[in-house]
Design a protein around this motif. Structure first.
Motif, PDB file in Angstrom:
ATOM      1  N   GLY A  89      -7.202  -5.311   1.251  1.00  0.00           N
ATOM      2  CA  GLY A  89      -5.881  -5.448   1.876  1.00  0.00           C
ATOM      3  C   GLY A  89      -5.882  -5.131   3.351  1.00  0.00           C
ATOM      4  N   LYS A  98       2.347   1.862  -3.233  1.00  0.00           N
ATOM      5  CA  LYS A  98       1.349   2.200  -4.239  1.00  0.00           C
ATOM      6  C   LYS A  98       1.008   3.692  -4.159  1.00  0.00           C
ATOM      7  CE  LYS A  98      -2.682  -0.006  -4.192  1.00  0.00           C
ATOM      8  NZ  LYS A  98      -3.478  -1.236  -4.120  1.00  0.00           N
ATOM      9  N   ASN A 121       0.842  -1.205   0.000  1.00  0.00           N
ATOM     10  CA  ASN A 121       0.000   0.000   0.000  1.00  0.00           C
ATOM     11  C   ASN A 121       0.871   1.246   0.000  1.00  0.00           C
ATOM     12  OD1 ASN A 121      -2.449  -1.182  -0.026  1.00  0.00           O
ATOM     13  ND2 ASN A 121      -2.916  -0.856   2.144  1.00  0.00           N
TER      14      ASN A 121
HETATM   15 MG   LIG Z   1      -3.915  -2.562  -0.495  1.00  0.00          MG
END
Ligand SMILES: [Mg+2]
Ligand SMILES: Nc1ncnc2c1ncn2[C@@H]1O[C@H](COP(=O)(O)OP(=O)(O)O)[C@@H](O)[C@H]1O
Length: 414
Positions: free
Chosen positions: A378, A321, A318
């Motif tokens: 997630g 990202k 994450n």
């Molecule tokens: Mg995620």
């Protein structure tokens, strides 16, 4: 607590007031009557003789005083003396002057013919001496009564608080296996009703997750077939687009399956968290824009390595990202380890920091579902894994990098 304290206090005060007043009045009346008859007896005896300078009769000590009746006002107002005075007047047909000698002796001056008679008697002969003891007993009993009822109610309150805490932590998605209904029948029933509700919810969730797993699983086969068929097509723009869409779908289905599988039945293993984290990060993310800040103390704790890896991978994934720079720190105290993952992205707004843990929640809804965009599972998976480790995960704002800060607290099992 007030439900107990207020009625007890009111009833005790009322009982004290009513009983004390009646009892005290009756006793005063009786004792006063006895003394008054004694005095009239004494005067009848004295009338036949000349009054001696000094004498005793029953409880009374008397003497003749040459002076006239003192117009001394009565020492202090005592209700018992008023009763006594009234009875004395009825008995003798005349009123005496009463003086209190420091509250311990009653001095009664009476006019007999030309002489003045002084009668001394202990105040306690008129005063009811049990009253103060009576009040002390009532106070003592009130305290006793309150303590006993507080002890009993404390147990009940403890059960209610326990139920409240359990319901609250269940609402936060934490484990509530340890809860056992306790306390009075009604409280136990409430606890049992809560447990029934929890089991129903869990069964329902399990059913839905199972369905999600089944659908995802069933979709996998035709998707693989489609992928193969597309491979066989001639190179074209359409083929590329199709491939891209199939990859997205595959990615989504993998996420669904991951979520539906949950933590699995992995066992806890003792590991050295310092070494484990640094070697895992170094092998998985070789980028140099990730900095590690790991305290040198050895942190030995129990984790389920595969699921824990998944949680850390979700968080670091994450972070990469949404940002370009990531910092991971590990520190520990007496009984817990603290893992902090920070990044320099734009973070998550305060009012969304709770919702992002919900399944299928994505903070940035404007982004289309492409390969890089997740399905919003997630953090939900990560939270479940951390709870499974009896830890907590919270979001905040990074002070040093200005992006998101994820804090994981894990209990250290010694
Ligand atoms: Mg995620
Ligand atoms: N490091 C981060 N910085 C900013 N936003 C984040 C970060 N991590 C997660 N988010 C936001 O939280 C949402 C939920 O994250 P997650 O549960 O991992 O879902 P997904 O990554 O599949 O979208 C994401 O859609 C994203 O908007």
């Amino acid at each position: 607590m007030l439900i107990i304290i207020v009625p007890v206090l009111i009833s005790q005060l009322l009982a004290v007031y009513l009983f004390y007043k009646r009892h005290w009045y009756n006793v005063s009346q009786n004792t006063s009557y006895l003394i008054a008859t004694e005095i009239s007896e004494l005067i009848r005896n004295l009338n036949s003789k000349k009054i001696p300078k000094q004498g005793n009769y029953l409880n009374l000590e008397y003497s003749s005083v040459s002076s006239k009746l003192p117009d001394h006002p009565q020492g202090k107002y005592v209700e018992e003396l008023e009763i006594f005075k009234k009875l004395l007047q009825e008995e003798l047909g005349q009123e005496g002057v009463i003086v209190l000698d420091q509250g311990r002796n009653v001095h009664l001056y009476l006019q007999i013919g030309t002489q003045t008679l002084l009668i001394k008697l202990p105040y306690k002969a008129i005063l009811n001496p049990t009253t103060s003891i009576f009040v002390l007993w009532i106070i003592f009993l009130t305290i006793l009564l309150l303590s006993i009822s507080l002890i009993f109610s404390k147990n009940q309150i403890k059960s209610i608080i326990e139920l409240t805490d359990t319901a609250e932590s269940y609402g936060r998605g934490e484990k509530t296996d340890k809860y056992k209904p306790s306390g009075a029948k009604e409280i136990r029933q409430a606890g049992l009703a809560f447990l029934k509700m929890r089991d129903r919810i869990e069964r329902q969730t399990a059913k839905r997750t199972q369905m999600l797993a089944m659908i995802s699983h069933d979709l996998k086969t035709p998707l693989t077939r489609m992928k193969l068929q597309v491979e066989l097509m001639n190179e074209s723009e359409e083929k590329e687009e199709l491939q891209y869409d199939i990859d997205s779908m595959q990615h989504m289905i993998d996420s669904y399956l991951d979520f539906a599988r949950g933590e699995g039945g992995e066992d806890f293993k003792p590991i050295n968290l310092n070494n484990w984290i640094s070697s895992y990060i170094k092998t998985k993310w070789s980028e140099n824009n990730i900095s590690l800040n790991i305290s040198p103390d050895q942190v030995i704790t129990l984790i389920k390595p595969h699921s824990f890896q998944r949680a850390i991978a979700n968080l670091v994934g994450n972070a990469f990202k949404h940002s370009s720079k990531v910092k991971i720190s590990l520190s520990s105290s007496e009984d817990e380890a603290l893992i902090i993952i920070e990044d320099n992205g734009k973070g998550i707004k305060k009012d969304e920091r709770k919702s992002v843990f919900k399944p299928f929640y994505r903070a940035d809804k404007s982004r289309s579902l492409d390969n890089s965009a997740g399905v919003g599972l997630g953090l939900a998976i990560t939270k479940e894994i951390i709870s499974g480790h009896y830890g907590t995960i919270t979001l905040g704002e990074s002070k040093s990098l200005k992006g998101l800060l994820v804090q994981i607290q894990l209990p250290i099992k010694k």
